[in-house]
Design a protein around this motif. Structure first.
Motif, PDB file in Angstrom:
ATOM      1  N   LYS A 281       0.840  -1.190   0.000  1.00 22.88           N
ATOM      2  CA  LYS A 281       0.000   0.000   0.000  1.00 22.88           C
ATOM      3  C   LYS A 281       0.880   1.247   0.000  1.00 22.88           C
ATOM      4  CE  LYS A 281      -3.815  -2.179   2.531  1.00 22.88           C
ATOM      5  NZ  LYS A 281      -4.660  -2.134   3.758  1.00 22.88           N
ATOM      6  N   PRO A 282       0.409   2.342  -0.610  1.00 22.91           N
ATOM      7  CA  PRO A 282       1.167   3.595  -0.566  1.00 22.91           C
ATOM      8  C   PRO A 282       1.443   4.006   0.877  1.00 22.91           C
ATOM      9  CG  PRO A 282      -0.623   3.750  -2.148  1.00 22.91           C
ATOM     10  CD  PRO A 282      -0.823   2.455  -1.399  1.00 22.91           C
ATOM     11  N   GLY A 283       2.648   4.503   1.125  1.00 23.64           N
ATOM     12  CA  GLY A 283       3.004   4.936   2.465  1.00 23.64           C
ATOM     13  C   GLY A 283       3.711   3.881   3.282  1.00 23.64           C
ATOM     14  N   ALA A 284       3.937   2.698   2.705  1.00 20.69           N
ATOM     15  CA  ALA A 284       4.654   1.638   3.434  1.00 20.69           C
ATOM     16  C   ALA A 284       6.077   2.096   3.740  1.00 20.69           C
ATOM     17  CB  ALA A 284       4.687   0.363   2.596  1.00 20.69           C
ATOM     18  N   ASN A 285       6.611   1.653   4.869  1.00 24.25           N
ATOM     19  CA  ASN A 285       7.959   2.057   5.295  1.00 24.25           C
ATOM     20  C   ASN A 285       9.001   1.255   4.520  1.00 24.25           C
ATOM     21  OD1 ASN A 285      10.392   2.601   6.675  1.00 24.25           O
ATOM     22  ND2 ASN A 285       9.244   3.107   8.529  1.00 24.25           N
ATOM     23  N   LEU A 286       9.453   1.820   3.407  1.00 23.42           N
ATOM     24  CA  LEU A 286      10.376   1.116   2.516  1.00 23.42           C
ATOM     25  C   LEU A 286      11.766   0.975   3.122  1.00 23.42           C
ATOM     26  CD1 LEU A 286       9.366   2.672  -0.930  1.00 23.42           C
ATOM     27  CD2 LEU A 286       8.601   0.528   0.092  1.00 23.42           C
ATOM     28  N   LYS A 287      12.161   1.940   3.947  1.00 23.25           N
ATOM     29  CA  LYS A 287      13.509   1.883   4.527  1.00 23.25           C
ATOM     30  C   LYS A 287      13.650   0.708   5.501  1.00 23.25           C
ATOM     31  CE  LYS A 287      14.545   6.800   3.982  1.00 23.25           C
ATOM     32  NZ  LYS A 287      14.832   8.085   4.676  1.00 23.25           N
ATOM     33  N   LYS A 288      12.623   0.440   6.277  1.00 22.81           N
ATOM     34  CA  LYS A 288      12.674  -0.709   7.175  1.00 22.81           C
ATOM     35  C   LYS A 288      12.753  -2.011   6.384  1.00 22.81           C
ATOM     36  CE  LYS A 288      10.369   1.270  11.224  1.00 22.81           C
ATOM     37  NZ  LYS A 288       9.210   1.176  12.153  1.00 22.81           N
ATOM     38  N   LEU A 289      12.059  -2.044   5.249  1.00 18.32           N
ATOM     39  CA  LEU A 289      12.126  -3.223   4.387  1.00 18.32           C
ATOM     40  C   LEU A 289      13.528  -3.428   3.831  1.00 18.32           C
ATOM     41  CD1 LEU A 289       8.758  -3.050   2.400  1.00 18.32           C
ATOM     42  CD2 LEU A 289       9.377  -4.626   4.230  1.00 18.32           C
ATOM     43  N   LEU A 290      14.226  -2.331   3.560  1.00 14.77           N
ATOM     44  CA  LEU A 290      15.617  -2.427   3.098  1.00 14.77           C
ATOM     45  C   LEU A 290      16.471  -3.157   4.123  1.00 14.77           C
ATOM     46  CD1 LEU A 290      16.649   0.972   1.438  1.00 14.77           C
ATOM     47  CD2 LEU A 290      16.596  -1.286   0.380  1.00 14.77           C
ATOM     48  N   PHE A 291      16.326  -2.768   5.382  1.00 13.52           N
ATOM     49  CA  PHE A 291      17.109  -3.390   6.459  1.00 13.52           C
ATOM     50  C   PHE A 291      16.780  -4.877   6.586  1.00 13.52           C
ATOM     51  CE2 PHE A 291      17.558  -4.821  10.834  1.00 13.52           C
ATOM     52  CZ  PHE A 291      18.875  -4.471  11.108  1.00 13.52           C
ATOM     53  N   ILE A 292      15.505  -5.192   6.624  1.00 14.11           N
ATOM     54  CA  ILE A 292      15.082  -6.588   6.802  1.00 14.11           C
ATOM     55  C   ILE A 292      15.616  -7.467   5.674  1.00 14.11           C
ATOM     56  CG2 ILE A 292      13.077  -8.124   6.801  1.00 14.11           C
ATOM     57  CD1 ILE A 292      11.527  -5.815   8.184  1.00 14.11           C
ATOM     58  N   ASN A 293      15.515  -6.986   4.447  1.00 18.66           N
ATOM     59  CA  ASN A 293      15.961  -7.782   3.306  1.00 18.66           C
ATOM     60  C   ASN A 293      17.475  -7.915   3.246  1.00 18.66           C
ATOM     61  OD1 ASN A 293      13.691  -8.652   1.276  1.00 18.66           O
ATOM     62  ND2 ASN A 293      13.072  -6.667   2.083  1.00 18.66           N
ATOM     63  N   LEU A 294      18.185  -6.920   3.780  1.00 22.02           N
ATOM     64  CA  LEU A 294      19.644  -7.020   3.826  1.00 22.02           C
ATOM     65  C   LEU A 294      20.078  -8.117   4.799  1.00 22.02           C
ATOM     66  CD1 LEU A 294      22.127  -5.813   2.570  1.00 22.02           C
ATOM     67  CD2 LEU A 294      22.120  -4.018   4.301  1.00 22.02           C
ATOM     68  N   VAL A 295      19.350  -8.242   5.910  1.00 27.59           N
ATOM     69  CA  VAL A 295      19.623  -9.322   6.865  1.00 27.59           C
ATOM     70  C   VAL A 295      19.306 -10.684   6.235  1.00 27.59           C
ATOM     71  CG1 VAL A 295      18.963 -10.332   9.081  1.00 27.59           C
ATOM     72  CG2 VAL A 295      19.259  -7.850   8.878  1.00 27.59           C
ATOM     73  N   ILE A 296      18.187 -10.759   5.525  1.00 29.69           N
ATOM     74  CA  ILE A 296      17.815 -12.010   4.854  1.00 29.69           C
ATOM     75  C   ILE A 296      18.869 -12.395   3.823  1.00 29.69           C
ATOM     76  CG2 ILE A 296      16.142 -13.075   3.286  1.00 29.69           C
ATOM     77  CD1 ILE A 296      13.968 -11.420   4.654  1.00 29.69           C
ATOM     78  N   LEU A 297      19.370 -11.415   3.080  1.00 30.29           N
ATOM     79  CA  LEU A 297      20.408 -11.676   2.077  1.00 30.29           C
ATOM     80  C   LEU A 297      21.659 -12.241   2.725  1.00 30.29           C
ATOM     81  CD1 LEU A 297      21.465 -11.510  -0.811  1.00 30.29           C
ATOM     82  CD2 LEU A 297      22.024  -9.096  -0.401  1.00 30.29           C
ATOM     83  N   SER A 298      22.031 -11.693   3.878  1.00 29.75           N
ATOM     84  CA  SER A 298      23.203 -12.182   4.588  1.00 29.75           C
ATOM     85  C   SER A 298      23.040 -13.644   4.992  1.00 29.75           C
ATOM     86  CB  SER A 298      23.456 -11.323   5.833  1.00 29.75           C
ATOM     87  OG  SER A 298      24.512 -11.855   6.604  1.00 29.75           O
ATOM     88  N   ILE A 299      21.860 -13.990   5.515  1.00 30.19           N
ATOM     89  CA  ILE A 299      21.600 -15.370   5.934  1.00 30.19           C
ATOM     90  C   ILE A 299      21.624 -16.320   4.738  1.00 30.19           C
ATOM     91  CG2 ILE A 299      19.857 -16.898   6.942  1.00 30.19           C
ATOM     92  CD1 ILE A 299      18.946 -14.482   8.646  1.00 30.19           C
ATOM     93  N   ALA A 300      21.017 -15.891   3.627  1.00 26.90           N
ATOM     94  CA  ALA A 300      20.969 -16.731   2.431  1.00 26.90           C
ATOM     95  C   ALA A 300      22.372 -17.016   1.893  1.00 26.90           C
ATOM     96  CB  ALA A 300      20.120 -16.062   1.357  1.00 26.90           C
ATOM     97  N   LEU A 301      23.228 -15.995   1.860  1.00 29.46           N
ATOM     98  CA  LEU A 301      24.590 -16.177   1.364  1.00 29.46           C
ATOM     99  C   LEU A 301      25.410 -17.053   2.309  1.00 29.46           C
ATOM    100  CD1 LEU A 301      25.501 -12.641  -0.046  1.00 29.46           C
ATOM    101  CD2 LEU A 301      24.681 -14.657  -1.268  1.00 29.46           C
ATOM    102  N   LEU A 302      25.145 -16.914   3.602  1.00 28.80           N
ATOM    103  CA  LEU A 302      25.840 -17.743   4.593  1.00 28.80           C
ATOM    104  C   LEU A 302      25.568 -19.229   4.327  1.00 28.80           C
ATOM    105  CD1 LEU A 302      27.434 -18.009   7.279  1.00 28.80           C
ATOM    106  CD2 LEU A 302      25.235 -17.829   8.460  1.00 28.80           C
ATOM    107  N   ILE A 303      24.317 -19.551   4.063  1.00 29.33           N
ATOM    108  CA  ILE A 303      23.954 -20.946   3.794  1.00 29.33           C
ATOM    109  C   ILE A 303      24.488 -21.403   2.437  1.00 29.33           C
ATOM    110  CG2 ILE A 303      22.022 -22.541   3.466  1.00 29.33           C
ATOM    111  CD1 ILE A 303      20.371 -20.709   5.308  1.00 29.33           C
ATOM    112  N   PHE A 304      24.330 -20.534   1.426  1.00 27.90           N
ATOM    113  CA  PHE A 304      24.722 -20.902   0.054  1.00 27.90           C
ATOM    114  C   PHE A 304      26.226 -21.130  -0.076  1.00 27.90           C
ATOM    115  CE2 PHE A 304      25.978 -19.898  -4.312  1.00 27.90           C
ATOM    116  CZ  PHE A 304      25.098 -20.687  -5.042  1.00 27.90           C
TER     117      PHE A 304
END
Length: 420
Positions: A281-304
């Motif tokens: 929806k318009p107005g979603a906090n995109l910056k917080k999503l940036l942080f969350i996805n960066l953490v997910i990326l780190s975990i994915a690369l750790l496993i891969f």
């Protein structure tokens, strides 16, 4: 509940833009996959693999600022039409060289550089053109997210097709298909009903306009820090896909199809993430999503990094694709929706510098380091880098806005223009 995921399709011009780009981007991913596999297959060198990534993308770092100024100065529709035509010619020449001559690897590198230069002018104009083909400004964020979905769908389909064609017909056929795919986007552009362009007088020199763009981002932290963070991620984390041919051929003992499937797995995850972003929806906090996805990326690369089971590798590659997609799409969305219209093209050119400029440097760095410590430990180091970047930008990403959507940007723009 009202479905808003495809609101942008109400615009005829955007439907044409989307359909033409969808076909073209599949061809682009086929060519990219074929070039990287061709270089690694012939050289068996991690360094040369990093070097071809550098040759393909680094020109965007050098020329994107000029491309941004051109986008702000001239008719973006005409600039996009010209760059897409040039891209088609490059792909056609590449296919002829591979199919009909005894080529050397350095000819592939040279033509890759040419494509990088074209992309430097194409990206700011083509991305900014979205603002002109969407009829309702309220659907702009949705259109940007759908654009990302389109790119990720091509990322899913292109490498998979390319891997099969590489084995059956060779790289030259992949390049030829890409050349024909540009006919779709050129046709869609010609069919659009664009508002007649009204030339604006430009009394300032190009370098002065570039400096204004730089100072605008410098004086607008809400945008400038986004570009810096993307640059860090693009340099130290995102180039993990440079080593996919190594994993396909050396670690999983596979073929070109194996490489294509790994790439497509990343594309699948990225596509899912892009569709979710389009549904926000318009107005979603995109910056917080940036942080969350960066953490997910780190975990994915750790496993891969040290996985030896191909099925699990495909799953973690998809998770990495889901997370890495947000780094570009959200940054792009923030810049396009918050930058003032006078600076949008130049702001996007710095976005291109951060993304397309830092990745080739990171690819070269990744290829070089992996020559000494191996691919698994190199990707492990990139996982650690992702967590460090997330920590460094934590306070910025979770800070609260103090002004309205455009208020601070407009103030900074007026200050910048008055100082010049």
């Amino acid at each position: 509940m009202k479905i808003t995921t495809f609101n942008s399709f109400k615009s005829r011009n955007y439907r044409l833009y989307f359909s033409g780009q969808s076909v073209s981007l599949i061809g682009t991913w086929m060519q990219r996959t074929a070039v990287y596999w061709l270089v690694f297959d012939q050289t068996h060198s991690n360094f040369m693999l990093g070097l071809v990534v550098f040759a393909t993308q680094f020109p965007s770092f050098l020329f994107s600022p000029l491309g941004g100024v051109i986008s702000d100065r001239y008719n973006r529709y005409r600039v996009t039409l010209a760059t897409q035509t040039c891209s088609m010619i490059q792909a056609a020449i590449l296919s002829i060289v591979v199919l009909f001559t005894h080529y050397s690897i350095w000819e592939i590198f040279l033509l890759s550089v040419v494509m990088g230069v074209v992309n430097a002018f194409d990206l700011p104009a083509r991305q900014s053109l979205v603002n002109e083909v969407v009829d309702d400004e309220r659907n702009l964020q949705n259109a940007i997210a759908l654009n990302s979905s389109m790119g990720k769908l091509a990322w899913l389909i292109g490498p998979a097709i390319s891997g099969i064609i590489l084995e059956k017909l060779g790289a030259g056929t992949c390049f030829l298909i890409n050349a024909f795919s540009y006919l779709a986007v050129i046709t869609s552009l010609l069919l659009m009903r664009i508002t007649p362009y009204v030339p604006q007088p430009h009394t300032k020199k190009i370098m002065k306009e570039f400096k204004e763009g730089f100072n605008y981002l410098k004086n607008t932290p809400s945008l400038g820090k986004i570009v810096i963070m993307l640059a860090c991620v693009s340099l130290l984390v995102l180039p993990f896909n440079t080593l996919l041919p190594v994993y396909a051929k050396v670690i999983f003992h596979g073929t070109a199809s194996t490489y294509g499937y790994l790439n497509s797995a990343i594309g699948l995850g990225a596509l899912v993430g892009a569709i979710l972003l389009a549904s926000l929806k318009p107005g979603a906090n995109l910056k917080k999503l940036l942080f969350i996805n960066l953490v997910i990326l780190s975990i994915a690369l750790l496993i891969f990094s040290h996985i030896t089971n191909f099925s699990i590798a495909l799953c973690t590659a998809s998770l990495a694709g889901f997370a890495m997609m947000s780094q570009t799409t959200i940054c792009n969305t923030i810049i396009q929706t918050e930058a003032s219209i006078e600076m949008r093209g130049r702001a996007l050119s710095f976005f291109a510098m951060a993304f397309f400029g830092m990745q080739p440097l990171g690819g070269l760095l990744t290829g070089t380091i992996s020559q000494y410590i191996g691919a698994p430990y190199t990707i492990l180091a990139q996982s650690i880098a992702a967590i460090i970047i997330a920590a460094l930008f934590f306070s910025f990403l979770f800070s609260k806005k103090k002004k309205g959507k455009h208020a601070l940007d407009e103030e900074n723009l007026q200050t910048q223009l008055s100082n010049n």
